[in-house]
Design an enzyme around this catalytic site. Structure first.
Site, short mmCIF file in Angstrom:
data_model
loop_
_atom_site.label_atom_id
_atom_site.label_comp_id
_atom_site.label_asym_id
_atom_site.label_seq_id
_atom_site.Cartn_x
_atom_site.Cartn_y
_atom_site.Cartn_z
N LYS A 34 38.47 4.74 23.39
CA LYS A 34 39.24 5.82 23.99
C LYS A 34 38.45 7.13 23.94
CE LYS A 34 43.62 3.63 22.91
NZ LYS A 34 44.70 3.42 21.97
N GLN A 45 47.53 5.65 16.97
CA GLN A 45 47.14 4.25 17.17
C GLN A 45 48.04 3.32 16.36
OE1 GLN A 45 44.86 3.19 19.40
NE2 GLN A 45 45.26 1.07 18.87
N ASP A 82 51.33 8.19 25.39
CA ASP A 82 51.61 6.75 25.36
C ASP A 82 52.96 6.43 26.03
OD1 ASP A 82 49.70 5.00 24.20
OD2 ASP A 82 50.04 5.90 22.23
N1 GUN Z 1 48.01 -0.40 19.85
C1 GUN Z 1 47.91 -1.38 20.77
N2 GUN Z 1 48.13 -0.89 22.00
C2 GUN Z 1 48.37 0.42 21.87
C3 GUN Z 1 48.66 1.46 22.80
O1 GUN Z 1 48.76 1.28 24.01
N3 GUN Z 1 48.83 2.69 22.25
C4 GUN Z 1 48.75 2.92 20.92
N4 GUN Z 1 48.95 4.16 20.49
N5 GUN Z 1 48.48 1.99 20.04
C5 GUN Z 1 48.29 0.74 20.51
#
Ligand code: GUN
Length: 294
Positions: free
Chosen positions: A54, A98, A121
């Site tokens: 990311k 995360q 998100d």
């Molecule tokens: N863990 C797995 N997928 C995601 C996601 O799309 N966003 C976040 N914040 N954590 C994750």
């Protein structure tokens, strides 16, 4: 093999180039650089890789990113304290915590604490509610990425029977909600299946579009798929250190009309939509400077 491959990696590159241009225009216009704050608690290796990807993607798109790394034994109060500071920081436009979080932390309490206007998100209840009502602020990253894959692959979604397997807050539920809305790559007839669904195969065989988000490696076999269907594999299972989807690619690619692979399918699209949401968050703040602070 008969199925067309839906190449998420190639599409992600194309869309990221467009986002980079939009970011550059935004910066030129406002003198503000969109800024994503990522929070990583603990040292789960898979999460560390996602967060690194990311960060790299942000950098390439011209988006500033800062990583807040906290120890595995961090308390809920400590994490809430950090979220509060990021909410109040006018320089931060998007906040991403995360997942998964360590066991001592209640995930919902943390996600609820992220300012809804920085919730890139789209996990906050306010943003989930806005999506359900068909007036989204941010679109959830993985479902939105899948929707873009369907659009760009020319899949006819309106009127199609879309079967989503999995009812997670991250993929299954928001995917079903997105496909149900009015609009392009939506207006589908949606069925959601899960671990308690009876006669799963009978239902999946009716799907024109099958989205597999179960978390079980190679769970979807060839005889569960209608010939010619579009199959989207959201699985990210680690099997003997290899990334494996929820779909048995070898079998299903003989039956489906189109299929997204793992890796190189949904994964790169999720990050792309996160970049888009970060720009949206910065633009929201630029339009309503007084409101996006906390
Ligand atoms: N863990 C797995 N997928 C995601 C996601 O799309 N966003 C976040 N914040 N954590 C994750």
């Amino acid at each position: 093999m008969t199925a067309h491959i839906i190449d998420g990696k190639a599409l992600a590159e194309k869309l990221r180039a467009a986002i980079r241009e939009d970011v550059a225009s935004f910066v030129a216009e406002t003198n503000v650089t969109p800024h994503l704050a990522a929070v990583l608690v603990g040292d789960d290796p898979a999460s560390a890789i996602y967060v690194r990807n990311k960060e790299r993607a942000c950098e390439k798109a011209g988006i500033k990113s800062t990583l807040h790394r906290l120890a595995a034994q961090t308390t809920e109060e400590e994490l809430l304290d950090l979220i509060g500071r990021l909410n109040a920081d006018d320089q931060v436009h998007g906040i991403l915590v995360q997942l998964p979080l360590p066991d001592q932390i209640t995930e919902k309490r943390i996600l609820d604490a992220v300012s809804a206007t920085k919730d890139v998100d789209a996990f906050h209840p306010e943003n989930v509610g806005l999506l359900v009502q068909g007036r989204p602020r941010f679109l959830p990253c993985t479902p939105h990425g899948i929707q873009q894959m369907l659009i760009h692959h020319g899949v006819q979604v309106p009127g199609a029977h879309a079967v989503v397997i999995g009812r997670s807050e991250i993929v299954g539920k928001p995917m079903a909600n997105l496909l149900l809305q009015k609009g392009e790559a939506a207006n589908a007839t949606v069925t959601v299946c899960h671990s308690r669904t009876k006669q799963l195969k009978e239902i999946t065989r009716q799907a024109d579009i099958l989205v597999a988000a179960i978390g079980l490696p190679r769970f979807i076999k060839g005889d569960m798929v209608k010939p010619g269907a579009t199959v989207i594999d959201v699985g990210t299972n680690r099997v003997e250190d290899k990334l494996v989807g929820d779909v048995d690619f070898g079998q299903v690619s003989e039956v489906a009309g189109a299929i997204s692979p793992v890796p190189g399918g949904v994964g790169p699209m999720t990050i792309t939509m996160l970049l888009r949401n970060t720009l949206t968050a910065a633009a929201l703040k630029a339009r309503t400077p007084g409101e996006a602070g906390g």
